[in-house]
Design a protein around this motif. Sequence first.
Motif, PDB file in Angstrom:
ATOM      1  N   ARG A  52      38.844  55.909   7.537  1.00 15.98           N
ATOM      2  CA  ARG A  52      39.568  55.320   8.672  1.00 15.98           C
ATOM      3  C   ARG A  52      38.690  55.241   9.923  1.00 15.98           C
ATOM      4  O   ARG A  52      38.527  54.173  10.504  1.00 15.98           O
ATOM      5  CB  ARG A  52      40.872  56.081   8.916  1.00 15.98           C
ATOM      6  N   MET A  55      35.982  52.644   9.499  1.00 16.73           N
ATOM      7  CA  MET A  55      36.468  51.266   9.652  1.00 16.73           C
ATOM      8  C   MET A  55      36.710  50.927  11.117  1.00 16.73           C
ATOM      9  O   MET A  55      36.453  49.804  11.563  1.00 16.73           O
ATOM     10  CB  MET A  55      37.743  51.068   8.829  1.00 16.73           C
ATOM     11  N   LEU A  56      37.186  51.906  11.883  1.00 18.87           N
ATOM     12  CA  LEU A  56      37.392  51.668  13.315  1.00 18.87           C
ATOM     13  C   LEU A  56      36.052  51.431  14.010  1.00 18.87           C
ATOM     14  O   LEU A  56      35.888  50.477  14.788  1.00 18.87           O
ATOM     15  CB  LEU A  56      38.148  52.851  13.938  1.00 18.87           C
ATOM     16  N   GLN A  58      33.239  50.435  12.704  1.00 20.01           N
ATOM     17  CA  GLN A  58      32.615  49.191  12.258  1.00 20.01           C
ATOM     18  C   GLN A  58      33.261  47.962  12.910  1.00 20.01           C
ATOM     19  O   GLN A  58      32.565  47.049  13.331  1.00 20.01           O
ATOM     20  CB  GLN A  58      32.690  49.084  10.733  1.00 20.01           C
ATOM     21  N   SER A  59      34.580  47.965  12.978  1.00 25.88           N
ATOM     22  CA  SER A  59      35.237  46.795  13.579  1.00 25.88           C
ATOM     23  C   SER A  59      34.973  46.740  15.082  1.00 25.88           C
ATOM     24  O   SER A  59      34.696  45.678  15.640  1.00 25.88           O
ATOM     25  CB  SER A  59      36.737  46.794  13.278  1.00 25.88           C
ATOM     26  N   SER A 192      45.112  50.120   8.334  1.00 25.62           N
ATOM     27  CA  SER A 192      45.098  48.852   9.036  1.00 25.62           C
ATOM     28  C   SER A 192      44.938  49.064  10.549  1.00 25.62           C
ATOM     29  O   SER A 192      44.227  48.311  11.224  1.00 25.62           O
ATOM     30  CB  SER A 192      46.397  48.117   8.726  1.00 25.62           C
ATOM     31  N   VAL A 195      41.238  49.095  11.918  1.00 26.64           N
ATOM     32  CA  VAL A 195      40.531  47.864  12.295  1.00 26.64           C
ATOM     33  C   VAL A 195      41.242  47.118  13.427  1.00 26.64           C
ATOM     34  O   VAL A 195      40.590  46.469  14.246  1.00 26.64           O
ATOM     35  CB  VAL A 195      40.296  46.934  11.075  1.00 26.64           C
ATOM     36  N   GLY A 198      40.089  48.980  16.461  1.00 26.17           N
ATOM     37  CA  GLY A 198      38.671  48.702  16.702  1.00 26.17           C
ATOM     38  C   GLY A 198      38.469  47.320  17.305  1.00 26.17           C
ATOM     39  O   GLY A 198      37.817  47.164  18.348  1.00 26.17           O
ATOM     40  N   ALA A 199      39.057  46.309  16.663  1.00 25.08           N
ATOM     41  CA  ALA A 199      38.917  44.941  17.169  1.00 25.08           C
ATOM     42  C   ALA A 199      39.666  44.774  18.490  1.00 25.08           C
ATOM     43  O   ALA A 199      39.214  44.063  19.390  1.00 25.08           O
ATOM     44  CB  ALA A 199      39.431  43.944  16.134  1.00 25.08           C
ATOM     45  N   TRP A 212      42.778  40.832  11.147  1.00 24.73           N
ATOM     46  CA  TRP A 212      42.279  42.194  10.947  1.00 24.73           C
ATOM     47  C   TRP A 212      43.354  43.064  10.303  1.00 24.73           C
ATOM     48  O   TRP A 212      43.094  43.891   9.430  1.00 24.73           O
ATOM     49  CB  TRP A 212      41.834  42.814  12.272  1.00 24.73           C
ATOM     50  N   GLY A 216      43.060  45.008   6.839  1.00 25.50           N
ATOM     51  CA  GLY A 216      43.273  46.453   6.725  1.00 25.50           C
ATOM     52  C   GLY A 216      44.323  46.796   5.688  1.00 25.50           C
ATOM     53  O   GLY A 216      44.148  47.729   4.890  1.00 25.50           O
ATOM     54  N   PHE A 291      32.242  44.995   5.826  1.00 26.18           N
ATOM     55  CA  PHE A 291      33.529  44.907   5.137  1.00 26.18           C
ATOM     56  C   PHE A 291      33.382  44.220   3.772  1.00 26.18           C
ATOM     57  O   PHE A 291      34.103  44.529   2.828  1.00 26.18           O
ATOM     58  CB  PHE A 291      34.564  44.223   6.029  1.00 26.18           C
TER      59      PHE A 291
END
Lengths: 303, 303
Positions: A52, A55-56, A58-59, A192, A195, A198-199, A212, A216, A291
């Motif tokens: 988790r 992913m945060l 990275q986004s 979910s 991301v 993050g985005a 996104w 996710g 991703f």
Amino acid sequence: MNKSDFENLLTAQAAAIEGWLDQYLPDLPLEEGGSATKAARYSLLGGGKRIRPIMLVQSASLYKVPELVYKPFAVALEMIHTYSLIHDDLPAMDDDDLRRGRPSCHKQFDEAVAILAGDLLLNTAFEIMLRFLSQAPSTNKNQIEAALAIAESAGGRGMIAGQCLDLHYTQEEITPLQLTGMQRKKTGELLSAAVVAGAGLGGADANTLENWRELGLALGQIFQMTDDMLDVTSEEAILGKSVGKDERDGKRTYVTVFGSEMTRVLIKKKTEEVTSIIETLRREGLEMDFFESLNAYLPGRVK
Amino acid sequence: MNKSDFENLLTAQAAAIEGWLDQYLPDLPLEEGGSATKAARYSLLGGGKRIRPIMLVQSASLYKVPELVYKPFAVALEMIHTYSLIHDDLPAMDDDDLRRGRPSCHKQFDEAVAILAGDLLLNTAFEIMLRFLSQAPSTNKNQIEAALAIAESAGGRGMIAGQCLDLHYTQEEITPLQLTGMQRKKTGELLSAAVVAGAGLGGADANTLENWRELGLALGQIFQMTDDMLDVTSEEAILGKSVGKDERDGKRTYVTVFGSEMTRVLIKKKTEEVTSIIETLRREGLEMDFFESLNAYLPGRVK
């Protein structure tokens, strides 16, 4: 990215996140009420895939969000995930003695301390995000919304609802649609939120955030399906938790509801769906290699 | 304000707050994962003195904070208080069957649902504050700080630390100083956060907030001391929870550590301290009648 490079990247990021977690939940002496902190650190710092927060990170990085901004959100997300594991493992819930290859929190300590350790991690997650928001030089609506997205994904229409449904369906028949809905709440929403937060921190607009979110949820579903497969195919020493327990407990999983073969088919189908969402996001100029690699990597967890 | 007018005021405010709580945690069908919501509503809406949200409302009102601003914070505070009661009552913790004159949450439902209901209330408290922050037309640093004050008071150096110390000292000797420190964390910090958040929403400066904090802590101590007295002097039907349980469980309370007579003396001493803080705040032009009445009312709970 080839598989070995990608695994190295995951390992390196997980190690970095372990350091952040250690820093954001410092030890507290027992005479200051630190027993829950000690137990929370035991569970929080016991390794783990850190999927988790990765992913945060990275986004958010795709939008050039600085580390000092995304770090508290990544840490909060992993704390929320860990609290849910501690409470799930309790005797009144899944009654699981093993977690990440070690005794689960209530076995290592006791039930009272494990309940409090879970409460502590959930509360601390919000303290960390609110402290960041209060210290930010200019408060940014995107940052508040990222915290809200995480809160909602963990709450009564997200992870907690999924947990309730899981308890409910252990005693009841379940349709494939109900299973998918339950898993979406139980694990999909929080993954979910990684991301989306993050985005969102990077200022992505509502349409892009919806993409996104779909990404996710689809990755979360693949993650869950491969986890369910591993429950029946792995050895305990590799998995780090009890194996074959889902079936013994009458748990409703992709494997118990759809069967192994159909689950493999569904994993393939979801992987194609993820590929398609990745293409959509790529058309917005985002560099989606991480991703794409993740989407190739997850199904490979199942032999 | 005379005692009967003040009691009517408390009753009216508690009823208003009950309505807010009902509205902020709507029922959710079981097939959407509503079992924790149902149990949380059972505990949340079962009456209660609502002293924390009332103190928040009263302090915020002194600064002319609009209801739509203080309401989410008052609701969040009571949800956090209720989650702590649900988890405290669990068999692994205080193992209490009775709460507010009715079966405690895990007796009415089951342990798993009670754990999740507590988690839900804690998470929902933050969802409500973050949703308010995200929807506010212009984000206000004071509002973020009010949410943070509540989070910190409930966390690992506040209420959860107090709970850990309570478990710890049940098996250990305790000095009067340790008892006071434990109670301050266990109940004082959250009560204090009520007035700090209320005045903070109104833009009170750091010095004034420190006075409010001291006022909240002192009132919290009186509240706890009178509660401990009621445990030994009340009848179960009046108190709405098990009576004499503290001593049977080896709990460290003001009464078991200081004795009843000394506790009465301490209540009187703290009441004088509150009077003095009220005078300080009055010199800033604040209309402190509610808190003066509260300070007169609380000791009177003990016959």
